[in-house]
Design an enzyme around this catalytic site. Structure first.
Site, short mmCIF file in Angstrom:
data_model
loop_
_atom_site.label_atom_id
_atom_site.label_comp_id
_atom_site.label_asym_id
_atom_site.label_seq_id
_atom_site.Cartn_x
_atom_site.Cartn_y
_atom_site.Cartn_z
N ASP A 9 0.86 -1.19 0.00
CA ASP A 9 0.00 0.00 0.00
C ASP A 9 0.90 1.24 0.00
O ASP A 9 2.11 1.14 0.14
CB ASP A 9 -0.92 0.00 1.23
CG ASP A 9 -2.00 1.08 1.17
OD1 ASP A 9 -2.27 1.61 0.07
OD2 ASP A 9 -2.58 1.40 2.23
N SER A 10 0.26 2.39 -0.13
CA SER A 10 1.00 3.64 -0.08
C SER A 10 1.36 4.01 1.36
O SER A 10 2.33 4.72 1.60
CB SER A 10 0.17 4.77 -0.70
OG SER A 10 -1.06 4.90 -0.03
N TYR A 41 -1.45 8.40 -2.78
CA TYR A 41 -1.46 7.98 -4.18
C TYR A 41 -2.54 8.68 -4.99
O TYR A 41 -2.42 8.80 -6.20
CB TYR A 41 -1.65 6.47 -4.26
CG TYR A 41 -0.36 5.68 -4.24
CD1 TYR A 41 0.87 6.28 -3.98
CD2 TYR A 41 -0.38 4.31 -4.47
CE1 TYR A 41 2.04 5.55 -3.96
CE2 TYR A 41 0.79 3.56 -4.44
CZ TYR A 41 2.00 4.19 -4.19
OH TYR A 41 3.15 3.45 -4.18
N GLY A 42 -3.62 9.07 -4.34
CA GLY A 42 -4.73 9.68 -5.07
C GLY A 42 -4.37 10.99 -5.75
O GLY A 42 -5.12 11.48 -6.59
N CYS A 73 -4.48 -1.41 -1.98
CA CYS A 73 -4.70 0.01 -2.24
C CYS A 73 -5.67 0.13 -3.40
O CYS A 73 -5.38 -0.38 -4.49
CB CYS A 73 -3.37 0.69 -2.57
SG CYS A 73 -3.52 2.40 -3.13
N ASN A 74 -6.80 0.76 -3.18
CA ASN A 74 -7.79 0.89 -4.24
C ASN A 74 -7.27 1.70 -5.41
O ASN A 74 -7.47 1.34 -6.58
CB ASN A 74 -9.07 1.53 -3.70
CG ASN A 74 -9.81 0.63 -2.74
OD1 ASN A 74 -9.48 0.57 -1.56
ND2 ASN A 74 -10.81 -0.08 -3.23
N THR A 75 -6.59 2.81 -5.12
CA THR A 75 -6.09 3.68 -6.18
C THR A 75 -5.10 2.93 -7.07
O THR A 75 -5.19 2.98 -8.30
CB THR A 75 -5.41 4.92 -5.58
OG1 THR A 75 -6.35 5.62 -4.75
CG2 THR A 75 -4.92 5.86 -6.67
N CYS A 183 -11.20 3.09 0.14
CA CYS A 183 -9.76 3.25 0.32
C CYS A 183 -9.39 2.45 1.55
O CYS A 183 -10.08 2.52 2.58
CB CYS A 183 -9.40 4.73 0.51
SG CYS A 183 -7.68 5.01 1.01
N THR A 184 -8.31 1.69 1.47
CA THR A 184 -7.97 0.80 2.59
C THR A 184 -7.53 1.57 3.83
O THR A 184 -7.46 0.99 4.92
CB THR A 184 -6.87 -0.19 2.19
OG1 THR A 184 -5.72 0.52 1.67
CG2 THR A 184 -7.38 -1.15 1.11
N HIS A 185 -7.25 2.86 3.70
CA HIS A 185 -6.97 3.68 4.88
C HIS A 185 -8.22 3.91 5.73
O HIS A 185 -8.12 4.09 6.95
CB HIS A 185 -6.41 5.05 4.46
CG HIS A 185 -4.94 5.07 4.24
ND1 HIS A 185 -4.37 4.67 3.05
CD2 HIS A 185 -3.91 5.44 5.05
CE1 HIS A 185 -3.05 4.81 3.14
NE2 HIS A 185 -2.75 5.27 4.33
#
Length: 266
Positions: A9-10, A41-42, A73-75, A183-185
């Site tokens: 992930d970011s 990342y977005g 990470c979705n993005t 978003c995984t955050h």
């Protein structure tokens, strides 16, 4: 396949995915790789994101001999999956916003997608909505600020409800009954988000679905040794691209990571 499962992930958002995977595969070795030097990342241009992720992930896979990669990470998943699947010979699993279950669960057929601006604008996301939520009114909310709030909470800092309210007030008045945390955050802030929006809004994320997919792939490759000790993974390694503070190191230690260091970026 005998190497660790690599979760990428970011930032720390992917820990929510790793947590779900460990619940179903507690005896595997894991490496958590996060590109915090380029967070969030977005905000990145597409090609910059693709090139950076491919270089970092392929180098780490080669270094560790990873058996499977999870893009938590979705993005990144909306852009990087095809490139990585072509570059690597091991399975690569991505994260898909939980739009399909949201459309099924919503009683009012009025749902929201909360994600980074990058995920919101991707044609892939709009294709998911057309395919699985055509019978719903879908509201789209993009926020990079919420990613940074999640990072702050993960580092041990307090998040004020007023900060959540400032970012999510349009959602509160929208009338939706189901919100996709795209978003995984965002699951890191699930309690704060739920408290602000109230119990009338169902929050959904993709963690369990990703864990189920990873479990299936691992078992198909016969890498799950059922005679291993239960309840704890054997090895937990964390790699980052920019130095992390003591608060985040404490979180990683509490999560079970025995080793954390800077990733080899080339």
């Amino acid at each position: 396949m005998s190497g660790p499962i690599l979760v990428f992930d970011s930032g720390v958002g992917g820990l929510s995915i790793l947590d779900e995977i460990r619940r179903v595969l507690p005896d595997q070795n894991y490496c958590y790789l996060f590109d915090n030097a380029r967070l969030p990342y977005g905000e990145l241009e597409e090609q910059e994101l693709i090139d950076g992720c491919e270089a970092l992930i392929t180098a780490t896979v080669a270094q560790l001999g990873a058996s499977l990669v999870v893009i938590a990470c979705n993005t990144a998943s909306t852009l990087v999956l095809p490139v990585l699947r072509e570059a690597l010979t091991i399975p690569v699993v991505g994260v898909v916003p939980a739009i399909k279950p949201a459309a099924l669960y919503s009683q009012a057929k009025h749902i929201g997608l909360l994600a980074t601006p990058g995920t919101i604008k991707r044609s892939y996301t709009h294709s998911l909505i057309q395919e699985f939520a055509a019978n719903c009114q879908v509201e789209l909310y993009g926020s990079s600020e919420l990613v940074l709030l999640a990072e702050r909470k993960a580092s041990g800092k307090q998040i004020l409800q007023g900060e959540i309210a400032q970012l999510l007030s349009p959602i509160k008045v929208s009338g939706i009954d189901t919100l996709v945390l795209g978003c995984t955050h965002f699951p890191i802030l699930k309690d704060e988000i739920q408290q602000y929006l109230g119990d009338g809004v169902l929050l959904l994320d993709s963690g369990k679905a990703v864990a189920a997919r990873v479990s299936t792939l691992i078992k198909e490759e016969s890498t799950l040794n059922k005679r291993q000790r239960k309840g704890h993974s054997k090895e937990m390694i964390a790699l980052y691209t920019s130095e992390v503070g003591e608060g985040l190191k404490k979180l990683l230690a509490e999560f079970g990571f025995s080793t954390y260091s800077k990733a080899q970026t080339g």
